[in-house]
Structure formats: C-alpha cells, structure tokens
Design a protein around this motif. Structure first.
Motif, PDB file in Angstrom:
ATOM      1  N   GLY A   1      55.841  44.563  37.423  1.00  0.00           N
ATOM      2  CA  GLY A   1      54.711  44.034  36.671  1.00  0.00           C
ATOM      3  C   GLY A   1      54.760  44.509  35.239  1.00  0.00           C
ATOM      4  O   GLY A   1      55.645  45.276  34.842  1.00  0.00           O
ATOM      5  N   THR A   2      53.794  44.063  34.448  1.00  0.00           N
ATOM      6  CA  THR A   2      53.667  44.461  33.049  1.00  0.00           C
ATOM      7  C   THR A   2      52.209  44.821  32.786  1.00  0.00           C
ATOM      8  O   THR A   2      51.306  44.076  33.174  1.00  0.00           O
TER       9      THR A   2
ATOM     10  N   ALA B   1      48.989  44.737  31.114  1.00  0.00           N
ATOM     11  CA  ALA B   1      48.339  43.817  30.182  1.00  0.00           C
ATOM     12  C   ALA B   1      47.212  44.509  29.416  1.00  0.00           C
ATOM     13  O   ALA B   1      46.982  44.229  28.257  1.00  0.00           O
ATOM     14  N   ARG B   2      46.514  45.442  30.106  1.00  0.00           N
ATOM     15  CA  ARG B   2      45.399  46.137  29.478  1.00  0.00           C
ATOM     16  C   ARG B   2      45.209  47.501  30.119  1.00  0.00           C
ATOM     17  O   ARG B   2      45.448  47.663  31.313  1.00  0.00           O
TER      18      ARG B   2
ATOM     19  N   ARG C   1      45.120  46.706  34.016  1.00  0.00           N
ATOM     20  CA  ARG C   1      45.276  45.316  34.457  1.00  0.00           C
ATOM     21  C   ARG C   1      46.756  45.021  34.304  1.00  0.00           C
ATOM     22  O   ARG C   1      47.304  45.095  33.197  1.00  0.00           O
TER      23      ARG C   1
ATOM     24  N   THR D   1      49.962  42.406  35.058  1.00  0.00           N
ATOM     25  CA  THR D   1      50.346  41.048  35.419  1.00  0.00           C
ATOM     26  C   THR D   1      51.595  41.106  36.285  1.00  0.00           C
ATOM     27  O   THR D   1      52.563  41.810  35.987  1.00  0.00           O
ATOM     28  N   VAL D   2      51.513  40.376  37.383  1.00  0.00           N
ATOM     29  CA  VAL D   2      52.630  40.234  38.319  1.00  0.00           C
ATOM     30  C   VAL D   2      52.797  38.736  38.507  1.00  0.00           C
ATOM     31  O   VAL D   2      51.982  38.099  39.182  1.00  0.00           O
TER      32      VAL D   2
ATOM     33  N   PRO E   1      52.085  35.124  37.850  1.00  0.00           N
ATOM     34  CA  PRO E   1      50.878  34.512  37.282  1.00  0.00           C
ATOM     35  C   PRO E   1      49.587  35.265  37.643  1.00  0.00           C
ATOM     36  O   PRO E   1      48.514  34.894  37.201  1.00  0.00           O
ATOM     37  N   GLN E   2      49.689  36.316  38.435  1.00  0.00           N
ATOM     38  CA  GLN E   2      48.501  37.038  38.913  1.00  0.00           C
ATOM     39  C   GLN E   2      48.218  38.295  38.096  1.00  0.00           C
ATOM     40  O   GLN E   2      49.129  38.893  37.528  1.00  0.00           O
ATOM     41  N   GLU E   3      46.949  38.688  38.069  1.00  0.00           N
ATOM     42  CA  GLU E   3      46.561  39.947  37.446  1.00  0.00           C
ATOM     43  C   GLU E   3      46.065  40.875  38.552  1.00  0.00           C
ATOM     44  O   GLU E   3      45.249  40.478  39.379  1.00  0.00           O
TER      45      GLU E   3
ATOM     46  N   ARG F   1      44.411  44.690  39.434  1.00  0.00           N
ATOM     47  CA  ARG F   1      43.687  45.836  38.878  1.00  0.00           C
ATOM     48  C   ARG F   1      44.154  47.101  39.594  1.00  0.00           C
ATOM     49  O   ARG F   1      44.198  47.152  40.824  1.00  0.00           O
TER      50      ARG F   1
ATOM     51  N   GLU G   1      49.880  49.459  27.026  1.00  0.00           N
ATOM     52  CA  GLU G   1      49.853  48.003  27.134  1.00  0.00           C
ATOM     53  C   GLU G   1      51.213  47.455  26.720  1.00  0.00           C
ATOM     54  O   GLU G   1      51.796  47.889  25.740  1.00  0.00           O
TER      55      GLU G   1
END
Length: 74
Positions: free
Chosen positions: A22-23, A25-26, A37, A39-40, A42-44, A46, A58
């Motif tokens: 993942g990356t 995002a926040r 948060r 991203t994997v 198209p999904q986010e 937590r 980030e």
C-alpha cells in the motif's frame, strides 16, 4: 452473494516486509496514536498505530499485515 471482509483499524500492522502493498495517503497524529489512511489499489484502509512504532510519511510505500479478519455474509 459476495461476502464482505472487514478488520478493525487497530488490528492492522504496518510492516516493512511481507503483507499487502500500500501507500500512505494521509497521516494524522491523535495523541499517542497515529491514524493512517493507506491506499491499496482502489481502496482506502484505515490503520491506527502507536507512536512508539516506526513512523511512515505521506507518500511512503508500506505493507499491511492483518492480524484478525472478520467475514460477513452479504
């Protein structure tokens, strides 16, 4: 129907090796925890971790390890 897979944010670990890519995002500091948060695809997702664990910024790549998953019927 299609079952739903769920996991609580505190039951996910951010790890350097293995796990799901993942990356970040926040990232938000909430006292003694960090609320990420990630991203994997198209999904986010937590993720909540202690500030005592290694920090991610980030945009950083990371890997997620799920310690407890719950399946729910449609």
């Amino acid at each position: 129907g299609v079952p739903t897979l769920a996991c609580r944010p505190g039951e996910i670990q951010m790890v350097r090796e293995g796990g799901l890519r993942g990356t970040v995002a926040r990232r938000t500091l909430l006292g003694d925890t960090l609320d990420y948060r990630v991203t994997v695809g198209p999904q986010e997702v937590r993720v909540i971790q202690s500030v005592r664990k290694p920090h991610y910024a980030e945009g950083d790549p990371c890997r997620l390890k799920f310690s407890r998953m719950h399946w729910y019927a449609e």
